[in-house]
Motif scaffolding. Structure first.
Motif, PDB file in Angstrom:
ATOM      1  N   ARG A  97      41.854  47.120  52.907  1.00  0.00           N
ATOM      2  CA  ARG A  97      41.238  47.302  53.414  1.00  0.00           C
ATOM      3  C   ARG A  97      40.993  48.341  54.766  1.00  0.00           C
ATOM      4  O   ARG A  97      41.028  48.513  55.808  1.00  0.00           O
ATOM      5  N   ALA A  98      41.027  49.185  53.816  1.00  0.00           N
ATOM      6  CA  ALA A  98      40.927  50.785  54.386  1.00  0.00           C
ATOM      7  C   ALA A  98      39.231  50.770  54.468  1.00  0.00           C
ATOM      8  O   ALA A  98      38.673  51.069  53.816  1.00  0.00           O
ATOM      9  N   ILE A  99      38.628  51.394  55.717  1.00  0.00           N
ATOM     10  CA  ILE A  99      37.099  52.139  56.529  1.00  0.00           C
ATOM     11  C   ILE A  99      38.312  53.536  55.809  1.00  0.00           C
ATOM     12  O   ILE A  99      39.439  53.677  56.956  1.00  0.00           O
ATOM     13  N   GLU A 100      37.268  54.122  55.237  1.00  0.00           N
ATOM     14  CA  GLU A 100      38.153  55.636  54.580  1.00  0.00           C
ATOM     15  C   GLU A 100      37.237  56.644  55.765  1.00  0.00           C
ATOM     16  O   GLU A 100      38.142  57.507  55.935  1.00  0.00           O
ATOM     17  N   ARG A 101      35.788  56.471  56.261  1.00  0.00           N
ATOM     18  CA  ARG A 101      35.183  57.823  56.355  1.00  0.00           C
ATOM     19  C   ARG A 101      33.616  57.229  57.319  1.00  0.00           C
ATOM     20  O   ARG A 101      33.170  56.440  56.405  1.00  0.00           O
ATOM     21  N   ILE A 102      33.793  57.501  58.567  1.00  0.00           N
ATOM     22  CA  ILE A 102      32.678  57.491  59.173  1.00  0.00           C
ATOM     23  C   ILE A 102      31.813  58.544  58.868  1.00  0.00           C
ATOM     24  O   ILE A 102      31.631  59.411  59.711  1.00  0.00           O
ATOM     25  N   ASP A 103      30.655  59.226  58.613  1.00  0.00           N
ATOM     26  CA  ASP A 103      29.686  60.304  58.562  1.00  0.00           C
ATOM     27  C   ASP A 103      28.720  60.263  59.487  1.00  0.00           C
ATOM     28  O   ASP A 103      28.154  59.632  59.385  1.00  0.00           O
ATOM     29  N   ALA A 104      29.076  61.097  60.478  1.00  0.00           N
ATOM     30  CA  ALA A 104      27.673  60.706  61.979  1.00  0.00           C
ATOM     31  C   ALA A 104      26.582  61.908  60.637  1.00  0.00           C
ATOM     32  O   ALA A 104      25.302  61.184  61.180  1.00  0.00           O
ATOM     33  N   LEU A 105      27.076  62.630  60.036  1.00  0.00           N
ATOM     34  CA  LEU A 105      25.516  63.842  59.900  1.00  0.00           C
ATOM     35  C   LEU A 105      24.960  63.071  58.289  1.00  0.00           C
ATOM     36  O   LEU A 105      23.384  63.191  58.707  1.00  0.00           O
ATOM     37  N   ASP A 106      25.710  62.315  57.580  1.00  0.00           N
ATOM     38  CA  ASP A 106      25.464  61.257  57.092  1.00  0.00           C
ATOM     39  C   ASP A 106      24.360  59.810  57.206  1.00  0.00           C
ATOM     40  O   ASP A 106      24.293  58.845  56.629  1.00  0.00           O
ATOM     41  N   ALA A 107      25.148  59.740  58.682  1.00  0.00           N
ATOM     42  CA  ALA A 107      25.287  57.796  58.705  1.00  0.00           C
ATOM     43  C   ALA A 107      25.494  56.675  57.911  1.00  0.00           C
ATOM     44  O   ALA A 107      25.276  56.171  57.548  1.00  0.00           O
TER      45      ALA A 107
END
Ligand SMILES: Cc1cc2nc3c(=O)[nH]c(=O)nc-3n(C[C@H](O)[C@H](O)[C@H](O)COP(=O)(O)OP(=O)(O)OC[C@H]3O[C@@H](n4cnc5c(N)ncnc54)[C@H](O)[C@@H]3O)c2cc1C
Length: 461
Positions: A97-107
């Motif tokens: 259940r890990a949210i590993e990354r939210i990437d703003a540049l890539d959306a």
């Protein structure tokens, strides 16, 4: 290999604390939301890996022992896809259940496949983004299950299905091979698109372990209205008008026929609209212009009332109002189980053919089984109807009702499985929607990826 040996090799592969047997396997795992396992079905073990390496080790052990594997996400599936088969190992991703990354540049959002849809939505929102996939089971269903079923839901008309929202995938094959393709690019034409092969494959081709989902700007305005119209044709006219006037802002257009409305509002102290109309539609639009969006929507709705397309409407004035209107649309999860034994359909027909399909199919059900309850609702812009039938017969004539309904679907050029998948439920009827050549190709793909037939046997094909 006997059961004890399989359990020992699984414990050696993933550790004692990730393997449960006997009463350690909770009864809730013997069914998905809709379909229970055959009486007497006993899984050999439940495996709960923490990471991709654990999934791969599980698959290698099961492959060596020739043991079938049924993958389970949130168990909200409505086609029996996650229902255990005899002697299987249950592979649950609930610890992943890990949210590993939210990437703003890539959306993009990158997460393990056991993350619930709602957690992913909330994480995206906290970072200022929208993960637009949305279904009623959001609190329990998992991203892996969403990919495996190609979940659709409420906002497909604007953002597409899970398939359209998926940018990257990691999947473990039946023999434990890990295929990682977690690039966050919109464009990637380097050879065959392997990841799309696994979308909608319902745990029969591989185990989804990690996903990259596309994110979108979080809308700043939302308008929600419930409309009463004369019938499905008027709803179609309203959909066309909404598309022309609201363009890309139109984010949901949900159809409810009168029986749905009656049951959905039966226990409400005050229904948002009166009963007695030919159809009801929930419309949602969302945008970015705080000054203009609300007045534009209201003006458009008013024009539809003046034109006589909309007979009555309730327009949400607050987020709480909007939630109240959506609660009517989502009430099926409460009142449908109360109908008792029932026959459920998740079909699609070309959107322009919905009115003709309903005019053909619903009276036929009534004339074959007078006094039946037929509840019909769905995502109109996608041509997707959910139909739930309960006949007065003590034992529901499942096959006869399915034969009638799927015959109408075939005549309308539609699909017997719009968004919930095939699972156990719709295998028999696949030929109504796919040619024999297409079915043969599906079998060849399955044989190539899973030659021992270990992944979710007896499902889909
Ligand atoms: C109230 C309610 C409303 C719903 N509304 C919608 C809707 O609007 N639209 C819609 O499309 N669906 C809807 N569904 C159906 C269901 O929620 C979706 O099919 C959902 O995507 C299933 O996710 P899950 O994690 O619960 O999967 P499960 O039920 O656990 O499994 C479903 C299938 O996917 C496979 N699977 C699960 N996880 C993986 C994985 N990691 N790798 C490979 N295979 C896997 C299983 O083997 C099984 O075949 C609804 C269900 C409920 C109960």
């Amino acid at each position: 290999m006997d059961t004890m040996d399989i359990v020992s090799s699984l414990r050696a592969a993933v550790g004692d604390d990730s393997v449960r047997t006997g009463e350690g396997i909770e009864p809730r795992r013997l069914r998905d939301w809709a379909i229970a396992a055959e009486p007497g079905v006993v899984p050999v073990a439940l495996v709960l890996p923490r990471d991709t390496a654990g999934v791969a080790a599980t698959m290698r052990a099961c492959h060596a022992a020739r043991v079938p594997v049924v993958v389970q996400g949130g168990l909200t599936g409505l086609a029996g896809g996650a229902t255990p088969v005899h002697g299987c190992v249950l592979l649950s991703l609930e610890r992943m259940r890990a949210i590993e990354r939210i990437d703003a540049l890539d959306a993009t959002l990158t997460a393990q496949a056991g993350v619930t849809l709602q957690s992913a939505q909330e994480a995206a929102q906290a970072a200022g983004w929208l993960l637009p996939l949305d279904i009623g089971a959001r609190g329990s269903c998992t991203l892996g299950g969403n990919v495996a079923t190609n979940a659709g839901g409420n906002r497909v008309l604007r953002y597409g299905t899970t398939r359209d929202l998926l940018l990257g995938l990691e999947v473990v094959l039946a023999d434990g091979t890990v295929i990682e393709s977690l690039g966050r690019m919109q464009k990637d034409n380097a050879g065959y698109d392997l990841q799309q092969l696994f979308v909608g494959s319902e745990g029969t081709l591989g185990v989804v372990t990690r996903v990259v989902m596309r994110l979108f700007p979080l809308p700043r305005t939302t308008q929600t209205a419930l409309c009463a119209v004369d019938g499905i044709e008027a709803a179609g006219e309203l959909l066309g008008a909404a598309r022309r006037a609201l363009g890309g802002q139109l984010s949901a257009f949900e159809l409810m026929l009168p029986t749905f409305w009656r049951l959905a509002t039966a226990s409400a102290s005050r229904a948002p609209l009166a009963a007695g109309h030919g159809a009801y539609v929930l419309i949602e639009a969302s945008g970015f212009d705080e000054a203009a969006d609300g007045p534009r929507f209201e003006h458009w709705l008013q024009s539809q009332m003046e034109a006589g397309v909309v007979r009555d409407a309730a327009l949400a004035q607050s987020l709480q109002d909007a939630a109240g209107l959506w609660a009517v649309r989502e009430a099926g999860s409460h009142f449908l189980p109360a109908l008792g034994e029932r026959i459920g359909f998740d079909i699609s027909v070309p959107p322009g053919g919905i009115a003709a399909f309903a005019a053909d199919c619903l009276p036929r059900i009534d004339s074959h089984w007078p006094g039946s309850t037929a509840v019909c609702f769905g995502h109109m812009a996608d041509g997707n109807l959910h139909l739930v039938v309960r006949t007065p017969d003590a034992v529901q004539p499942v096959h006869a009702v399915e034969s009638l309904v799927y015959g109408c679907v075939r005549a309308a050029g539609g699909s017997v499985a719009a968004e919930h998948g095939v699972g156990l439920h719709r295998r028999e009827w696949l030929g109504h929607t796919r040619t024999s050549e297409a079915l043969a190709l599906m079998r060849r793909l399955k044989d190539m990826l899973d030659p021992l037939g270990l992944l979710n046997p007896g499902k889909v094909l």
